[in-house]
Write an enzyme that holds these catalytic residues in place. Structure first.
Site, PDB file in Angstrom:
ATOM      1  N   HIS A 292      28.720-112.868 -38.342  1.00  0.00           N
ATOM      2  CA  HIS A 292      27.660-113.237 -37.409  1.00  0.00           C
ATOM      3  C   HIS A 292      26.302-113.387 -38.090  1.00  0.00           C
ATOM      4  O   HIS A 292      25.629-114.406 -37.949  1.00  0.00           O
ATOM      5  CB  HIS A 292      27.542-112.199 -36.292  1.00  0.00           C
ATOM      6  CG  HIS A 292      26.398-112.452 -35.368  1.00  0.00           C
ATOM      7  ND1 HIS A 292      25.132-111.914 -35.570  1.00  0.00           N
ATOM      8  CD2 HIS A 292      26.319-113.202 -34.244  1.00  0.00           C
ATOM      9  CE1 HIS A 292      24.333-112.330 -34.607  1.00  0.00           C
ATOM     10  NE2 HIS A 292      25.016-113.105 -33.786  1.00  0.00           N
TER      11      HIS A 292
ATOM     12  N   ASP B  77      32.008-116.458 -35.350  1.00  0.00           N
ATOM     13  CA  ASP B  77      30.831-117.080 -35.951  1.00  0.00           C
ATOM     14  C   ASP B  77      31.177-117.534 -37.362  1.00  0.00           C
ATOM     15  O   ASP B  77      31.844-116.812 -38.102  1.00  0.00           O
ATOM     16  CB  ASP B  77      29.685-116.073 -36.027  1.00  0.00           C
ATOM     17  CG  ASP B  77      29.379-115.431 -34.685  1.00  0.00           C
ATOM     18  OD1 ASP B  77      28.728-116.088 -33.866  1.00  0.00           O
ATOM     19  OD2 ASP B  77      29.806-114.281 -34.470  1.00  0.00           O
TER      20      ASP B  77
ATOM     21  N   GLU C 107      36.075-115.208 -29.606  1.00  0.00           N
ATOM     22  CA  GLU C 107      34.898-115.942 -30.079  1.00  0.00           C
ATOM     23  C   GLU C 107      34.573-115.483 -31.482  1.00  0.00           C
ATOM     24  O   GLU C 107      34.778-114.318 -31.824  1.00  0.00           O
ATOM     25  CB  GLU C 107      33.722-115.667 -29.132  1.00  0.00           C
ATOM     26  CG  GLU C 107      32.451-116.451 -29.425  1.00  0.00           C
ATOM     27  CD  GLU C 107      31.464-115.703 -30.328  1.00  0.00           C
ATOM     28  OE1 GLU C 107      30.413-116.291 -30.649  1.00  0.00           O
ATOM     29  OE2 GLU C 107      31.754-114.548 -30.732  1.00  0.00           O
TER      30      GLU C 107
ATOM     31  N   GLU D  65      31.740-120.577 -32.996  1.00  0.00           N
ATOM     32  CA  GLU D  65      30.314-120.866 -33.100  1.00  0.00           C
ATOM     33  C   GLU D  65      29.929-121.204 -34.536  1.00  0.00           C
ATOM     34  O   GLU D  65      30.177-120.425 -35.458  1.00  0.00           O
ATOM     35  CB  GLU D  65      29.477-119.678 -32.625  1.00  0.00           C
ATOM     36  CG  GLU D  65      27.986-119.976 -32.715  1.00  0.00           C
ATOM     37  CD  GLU D  65      27.100-118.814 -32.307  1.00  0.00           C
ATOM     38  OE1 GLU D  65      25.897-118.847 -32.642  1.00  0.00           O
ATOM     39  OE2 GLU D  65      27.614-117.876 -31.665  1.00  0.00           O
TER      40      GLU D  65
ATOM     41  N   HIS E 193      34.260-111.388 -27.393  1.00  0.00           N
ATOM     42  CA  HIS E 193      33.156-111.755 -28.276  1.00  0.00           C
ATOM     43  C   HIS E 193      33.303-111.107 -29.647  1.00  0.00           C
ATOM     44  O   HIS E 193      33.331-109.876 -29.773  1.00  0.00           O
ATOM     45  CB  HIS E 193      31.851-111.301 -27.626  1.00  0.00           C
ATOM     46  CG  HIS E 193      30.629-111.631 -28.387  1.00  0.00           C
ATOM     47  ND1 HIS E 193      29.787-110.666 -28.896  1.00  0.00           N
ATOM     48  CD2 HIS E 193      30.075-112.820 -28.716  1.00  0.00           C
ATOM     49  CE1 HIS E 193      28.770-111.246 -29.504  1.00  0.00           C
ATOM     50  NE2 HIS E 193      28.914-112.552 -29.412  1.00  0.00           N
TER      51      HIS E 193
END
Length: 300
Positions: free
Chosen positions: A91, A78, A76, A159, A49
């Site tokens: 993020h 953002d 992962e 994301e 993450h």
């Protein structure tokens, strides 16, 4: 500046351990903890993450490099957008928590990403808040991030963050992915998933690229799940919101590509919770501490 000495010490220990192991991902990629072996055994895939963010500053190139050295295929991130239209990997919708923006631009409160140009953001230190050894780390552009993931031979769970703040970000994200070579068949089928907390955003991505795997971040009710199955392949919930019955209900539906829907849960950083969600039957675990979770779910 905020320094996390415990995290820095853990990172130093990990670096020492990796040195003893040869300093590459090969020991994990070829061993029983590899993604292929985990899939064959029915064990959940572990996603790093924001990179290995328990041990390096989140969403930086250092964090995904560390995930690679720890042997993890999937990372992962953002994605948000600057005032001059550059996609960057961060993020929060503000720069304050993970950079020194308040010192560099003291009169620009509340320091929203969308209010700064890409050139201004490149001036910021995105590492010192985590530990002095990461001083000078930068907020990467999406293109820089994709290039590093590609170099590391990793895979990406991307994301799209706060799409309501950035009209058209779905199309723009797909363009950057395409320009970077990430929308060919090999990437689309094996190395890329796009997710969002916004169902409308996921729906747009599916409409624009129906071949692309998508995920919705949240926990729809069992009654709502068939609606999501029309445009997504995975439902990715917070681990405190799910049960074995709910996971089974997701698995009982065919997603947008005609395959059983999957569940990747977040954010799990301890062994007990990792084993708990594994017992629920989740397909993936998204974690800041991928080494801790991996050891918990397969003992490797």
């Amino acid at each position: 500046m905020y320094v996390r000495p415990a995290a820095a010490a853990a990172a130093a220990f990990l670096g020492f351990t990796l040195t003893l192991l040869g300093g590459t991902a090969s020991y994990a990629a070829s061993g029983p903890g590899s993604a292929a072996d985990r899939a064959a055994l029915g064990e959940p895939v572990v996603y790093a993450h924001r990179g290995a963010s328990a041990y390096a500053p989140e969403n930086t190139l250092a964090a995904i490099d560390l995930a690679m050295r720890l042997g993890f295929d999937w990372v992962e991130n953002d994605v948000q957008r600057t005032s001059d239209g550059e996609l960057v990997v961060i993020h929060d919708d503000t720069l304050a928590r993970t950079t020194n923006v308040e010192q560099v631009f003291p009169g620009r409160s509340p320091w929203k990403v969308k209010d700064f140009t890409a050139a201004e953001i490149t001036r910021l230190d995105a590492g010192s808040w985590f530990g002095e050894e990461y001083a000078g780390a930068r907020v990467p552009t999406l293109r820089q991030y994709l290039n590093r993931v590609q170099r590391n031979q990793q895979k990406l769970l991307l994301e799209i963050k706060k799409p309501e703040l950035y009209p058209g970000i779905e199309e723009q994200t797909l363009k950057v992915l395409g320009d970077a070579g990430w929308l060919d068949e090999r990437h689309v089928t094996k190395r890329l998933v796009v997710q969002s907390f916004s169902a409308d955003c996921v729906r747009v991505v599916h409409r624009l690229r129906p071949d692309l795997l998508t995920a919705f971040l949240g926990t729809p009710t069992v009654a709502e799940l068939p609606l999501y199955a029309e445009f997504t392949d995975r439902i990715n919930p917070w681990h405190t919101t799910i049960s074995a019955d709910w996971v089974a209900a997701v698995h009982g539906l065919l997603g947008a590509h005609g395959r059983a829907m999957e569940v990747d849960t977040w954010i799990v950083d301890d062994a007990a919770t990792a084993r708990k969600v594994q017992d629920m039957g989740v397909d993936g675990i998204i974690t800041n501490a991928p080494d801790v979770v991996q050891e918990a779910v397969d003992g490797f």
